[in-house]
Design a protein around this motif. Structure first.
Motif, short mmCIF file in Angstrom:
data_model
loop_
_atom_site.label_atom_id
_atom_site.label_comp_id
_atom_site.label_asym_id
_atom_site.label_seq_id
_atom_site.Cartn_x
_atom_site.Cartn_y
_atom_site.Cartn_z
N ARG A 329 -8.14 4.89 -1.40
CA ARG A 329 -6.98 4.98 -2.30
C ARG A 329 -5.67 4.82 -1.52
N ILE A 330 -5.60 5.46 -0.38
CA ILE A 330 -4.37 5.38 0.41
C ILE A 330 -4.12 3.96 0.90
N VAL A 331 -5.19 3.29 1.28
CA VAL A 331 -5.05 1.90 1.71
C VAL A 331 -4.52 1.05 0.56
N ASP A 332 -5.06 1.28 -0.66
CA ASP A 332 -4.54 0.56 -1.85
C ASP A 332 -3.06 0.84 -2.06
N LEU A 333 -2.71 2.12 -2.00
CA LEU A 333 -1.31 2.50 -2.22
C LEU A 333 -0.40 1.86 -1.18
N LEU A 334 -0.87 1.84 0.07
CA LEU A 334 -0.06 1.23 1.14
C LEU A 334 0.13 -0.26 0.88
N LYS A 335 -0.95 -0.89 0.41
CA LYS A 335 -0.87 -2.33 0.12
C LYS A 335 0.17 -2.56 -0.98
N GLU A 336 0.08 -1.74 -2.06
CA GLU A 336 1.01 -1.88 -3.19
C GLU A 336 2.46 -1.80 -2.71
N ARG A 337 2.68 -0.92 -1.76
CA ARG A 337 4.07 -0.72 -1.31
C ARG A 337 4.46 -1.62 -0.14
N GLY A 338 3.58 -2.49 0.22
CA GLY A 338 3.89 -3.39 1.32
C GLY A 338 3.98 -2.69 2.66
N LEU A 339 3.30 -1.57 2.80
CA LEU A 339 3.39 -0.81 4.06
C LEU A 339 2.14 -0.99 4.95
N LEU A 340 1.20 -1.79 4.48
CA LEU A 340 0.02 -2.03 5.30
C LEU A 340 0.18 -3.38 5.99
N GLU A 341 0.33 -3.35 7.31
CA GLU A 341 0.61 -4.59 8.02
C GLU A 341 -0.66 -5.43 8.15
#
Ligand SMILES: [Zn+2]
Ligand SMILES: [Zn+2]
Length: 914
Positions: A329-341
């Motif tokens: 879930r956190i990885v999804d949320l990070l992706k949504e916010r553009g915070l997963l490099e």
């Protein structure tokens, strides 16, 4: 007794023999060590199996090894004590019972502590003796009168005594720190219980926004993104020039937008990932240390069973999620916010619970620790001075490294099954102490007291095994007599869990080593070299082997099949072949025994009573070989080369005694050859009787046979105790009360060592072998006796030949053995290593014309094959295109065929074929 010797059944039946014999050993108390014995003691304590365990092959190897050593030393006249018992195995046993009650839809919390512990006790009482009963079936000669359990009242007293002493010495302390936590077992684990395994994981690169920094964001790399909810800082190495401008600024945690400081700390590896690391002090041991240095907050963001939970840090959408679901879930949320490099595959070590294999979660918690450095010092010294020796020696370096870098031992477990920690705290004044008895009230203010709810690590009781089993802390006669012990036999996996700690405890509490030698045997593996395990389903049940082939077959295979310290490879899919060596050897031994026992009269003269001049070469030779076997088997057992001991016994019994000596003396026995001990017996049985006084000659043979077979059975007894005891009982003149299990180990008699006889016999063996080989090459039927010539002998050899002509004649399958140049007739010849020449006359014994035809046919075929091969090898295309190793193989073949052609041509020539 004499009659029963002849009643030996033709086939060895281990099932008829083993149980009654074991019962006899028990009834006669041969395994019981006497505390008042004048003999010097020899002690092995068993590595106590878990009380719920059933015997597996690893324990089979472990226990058979111990039994071989203990039986050997018992026969050598030591007061041998093999002390058996079981371990209450806190976490393992609790897991088993938790699984049982789970089937009833309950957890231990539904039952409550008292009822749950009662349930475990009931389970232990019902199943606890299983493994010890199984050890009896494989022949283990444990002293069952001294069986111990790590949860016995007396044993528990020792555990408590040790705890209180360590507490009073200030070596036990409460540590608030990150420990290994199993979210399945809900308990802390020691470093050793949290096993490192390499797994294919991922490395997540996460962007953290930065306020007022040189750049608007920084990137951290982590394998556990869900822990970012517990971050309280971002750290860089102070020497990392790239990121210096960030230190002192504030980063904001993704998703929950909490501000955290950016700090500099030496613990950050500048080379790893991006150079920035997230700091989660409550869920990582290194981060915890950073947190201490920088006085950071240390919030726990997971429950004990690894679900996300924190009043302010865990958002509603994630609350209650299991850590691995939360990660996604956190990885999804990070992706949504553009915070997963980015995400990279990443192979790295992850710790797993050694009992349930769950991924261990580092967790900040309060636990009891033992300061280990003061305990380790004498244990390390003992290794350095040689007071304690590890076999094989390569384990020494591992031991030394671990002891030099020893870490404090987390001894508290959040379990219910185990020794409860005897620490008491006053609810009124806060007084805290460790007590040997349960106090009713505070020792200071008489206020109400509470006992620590946790139990001790299982190893906190097993590290006392070598002396708590003997009655310590009382100065019992057993303790005085049997401590220190001598040998420990164990698997390398528990070198630190158990072995090193026993050494530390021995020195600390008794001021003496618990044992002198630690023998670390290998692991049992399948043919793909995988460790045998329940989960892989590649195990072998040792009791299946006992049921199918008998205990001795099992024991022989595991002892003869593994050299010092290496792994034992067995095929779980083919028990028949795997255990054939053991079974075949038992059958062979039985057949040799039947033959010899059938020959021996009621009374056999001792060797001493014989006229030395009546000993023939074969007698002197086998007696000398027996001394060699005694010497070598003894040395091998002393140095833990058990397989070599077994193999030397095998060679002596099978190759020397049966194949050579028995065959050589059959004519002297004047027997009809009842039973057959070796080959080729057919020829020997029809041989002429020995010259000289046949009665005296027979008496000599009887004495030599009885002595050699007796010695062989003694040497073999530690490895195959059942069949040897059964046969030994039937030797002439045996008192029915005597038992091989406590008979004397044979000693080398230097008066019987005879190097001349060995040399001469070796020569005779070479002649006999030459004749047998020639006969085999020309396909001479076994019942046809040929004429054997030997020529070009040196003086000494001539004497041997003359003296032993009769034996050579018989064993070489000849009608006559002649010293001299053969006549010009068809036959086969061979040149021996000493330069002499052997010739077997075939003319007149076989159909030479037919043999010529057969050999010519073979030669023609071979020449055709050679021509084909030569064509291939002169073919440029083949030579150029085929891989080099294929060409090399073909050339190799060509050479071999050329040699064969020469041999055939020689044969044709010597047979005089045209
Ligand atoms: Zn676990
Ligand atoms: Zn108090």
């Amino acid at each position: 007794m004499a009659e029963s010797r002849f009643e030996l059944p033709p086939q060895y039946d281990p099932h008829a023999v083993e149980r009654p014999l074991y019962q006899r050993w028990l009834e006669r108390g041969v395994f019981t060590a006497r505390v008042d014995s004048p003999k010097s003691p020899y002690v092995i304590v068993i590595p106590p199996p878990n009380v719920t365990a059933v015997l597996h092959m690893g324990q089979g190897l472990n226990n058979v090894t111990q039994d071989v050593l203990i039986r050997f030393e018992r026969m050598r006249g030591r007061e041998a004590l093999w002390l058996p018992g079981t371990d209450h195995a806190g976490i393992a046993t609790q897991n088993v019972v938790e699984r049982l009650i789970a089937k009833e839809g309950k957890t231990r919390f539904d039952l409550g502590r008292e009822a749950f512990v009662a349930r475990v006790w009931a389970f232990v009482k019902e199943t606890g003796a299983t493994i010890l009963e199984q050890l009896k079936l494989i022949g283990a000669s444990c002293d069952w009168t001294r069986t111990r359990f790590t949860f016995d009242p007396a044993y528990s007293r020792a555990v408590r005594e040790v705890f209180v002493r360590l507490w009073d010495e200030g070596l036990i302390y409460r540590g608030h720190r990150v420990i290994h936590w199993c979210p399945r077992c809900l308990t802390a684990l020691s470093d050793e219980e949290a096993e490192s395994k390499d797994i294919d994981g991922k490395l997540y690169y996460i962007r953290y926004p930065v306020e007022g920094g040189p750049k608007p964001s920084l990137t951290v790399a982590t394998t556990r993104p869900e822990t970012l909810l517990g971050d309280t800082a971002v750290a860089v190495n102070p020497k990392d020039a790239r990121h210096r401008g960030f230190v002192g600024k504030v980063a904001r945690l993704p998703i929950i937008d909490l501000p955290v400081p950016i700090i500099a700390d030496e613990a950050v590896e500048p080379g790893f990932g991006t150079g920035f690391v997230k700091v989660t002090p409550a869920h990582d041991a290194t981060d915890f240390e950073i947190g201490l240095r920088h006085k950071l907050e240390m919030p726990l963001v997971m429950t004990e069973d690894a679900r996300m939970e924190h009043p302010t840090r865990v958002p509603k959408a994630l609350a209650g999620l299991d850590r691995f679901d939360a990660r996604e879930r956190i990885v999804d949320l990070l992706k949504e916010r553009g915070l997963l490099e980015k995400i990279e595959p990443h192979r790295h070590a992850v710790r797993h619970c050694y009992r349930c294999d769950s991924v261990v979660e580092p967790r900040l918690s309060d636990q009891w620790f033992v300061k280990m450095t003061p305990l380790a010092a004498p244990a390390l010294e003992a290794y350095r001075t040689g007071a304690i020796r590890l076999v094989p020696e390569r384990w020494g370096a591992t031991y030394q490294h671990w002891m030099e870098n020893i870490r404090d031992w987390n001894i508290s477990r959040q379990l219910w099954w185990g020794h409860r920690i005897p620490i008491f705290t006053c609810a009124k004044c806060g007084e805290q102490w460790a007590d040997r008895e349960d106090p009713k009230q505070c020792r200071k203010c008489r206020g109400p007291v509470e006992q620590d709810p946790d139990v001790l690590d299982t190893w906190f009781s097993s590290w006392l095994w070598p002396f708590a089993t003997l009655g310590w802390p009382d100065e019992t006669p057993d303790l005085k007599r049997f401590y220190p012990g001598h040998t420990l036999v164990t698997a390398p996996e528990i070198l630190f869990f158990w072995v090193a700690r026993m050494i530390m405890a021995g020195y600390h509490f008794l001021g003496a080593r618990p044992f002198a030698t630690v023998y670390l045997h290998g692991t049992v593996r399948d043919t793909q070299h995988r460790k045998m395990s329940k989960s892989l389903g590649n195990g072998i049940d040792p009791l299946d082997v006992v049921r199918l082939y008998g205990a001795d077959a099992l024991r022989w295979t595991v002892i003869a099949g593994v050299s010092l310290g290496s792994d034992l490879v067995l095929d779980p899919n083919d028990l028949e072949t795997t255990f054939a060596p053991g079974r075949n050897f038992a059958n062979k031994l039985w057949n040799i025994g039947r033959f010899i026992l059938a020959q021996l009269p009621e009374r056999v003269q001792p060797l001493e009573a014989l006229d030395e001049n009546r000993l023939q070469l074969a007698d002197r030779w086998i007696l000398s070989r027996a001394q060699g076997a005694i010497r070598e088997v003894t040395t091998s057992l002393e140095t833990f080369r058990l397989d070599e001991a077994a193999k030397r016994c095998f060679d002596f019994v099978w190759k020397e005694l049966a194949d050579w000596y028995v065959e050589a003396v059959k004519p002297r026995l004047g027997s009809d050859g009842a039973g057959s001990a070796g080959s080729p017996s057919a020829a020997a049985q029809r041989a002429p009787a020995a010259s000289g006084d046949p009665t005296a000659s027979r008496a000599v043979t009887h004495a030599v046979l009885a002595y050699c077979f007796d010695a062989a059975l003694r040497l073999l007894h530690p490895v195959v105790p059942f069949i040897t005891e059964e046969l030994w009982q039937r030797l002439p003149g045996r008192d029915p009360k005597e038992l091989l299990a406590v008979a004397r180990w044979p000693e080398v008699r230097s008066d019987l060592v005879d190097e001349t006889a060995e040399r001469e016999f070796l020569r005779a063996q070479a002649w006999i072998a030459a004749s047998r080989n020639i006969r085999a090459e020309y396909k001479v039927p076994p019942n046809v006796r040929t004429i054997f010539y030997i020529s070009a002998l040196a003086e000494e050899a001539r004497k041997t030949f003359e003296a032993e002509r009769q034996m050579i004649t018989i064993l070489s399958g000849s009608a006559n053995a002649i010293l001299g140049t053969p006549p010009n007739v068809a036959g086969g010849h061979a040149v021996l290593a000493d330069g002499s020449s052997a010739f077997v006359q075939l003319e007149g014994f076989i159909d030479v014309t037919r043999e010529c035809r057969r050999l010519s046919g073979e030669l023609t075929r071979l020449e055709q094959q050679l021509a084909g091969l030569a064509a291939k090898l002169t073919n440029q295309q083949f030579v150029a295109r085929a891989p080099a190793e294929v060409v090399a193989k073909e050339r190799e073949k060509e050479r071999a065929w050329h040699d064969q052609r020469q041999v055939l041509a020689d044969k044709l020539k010597s047979l005089g074929c045209s």
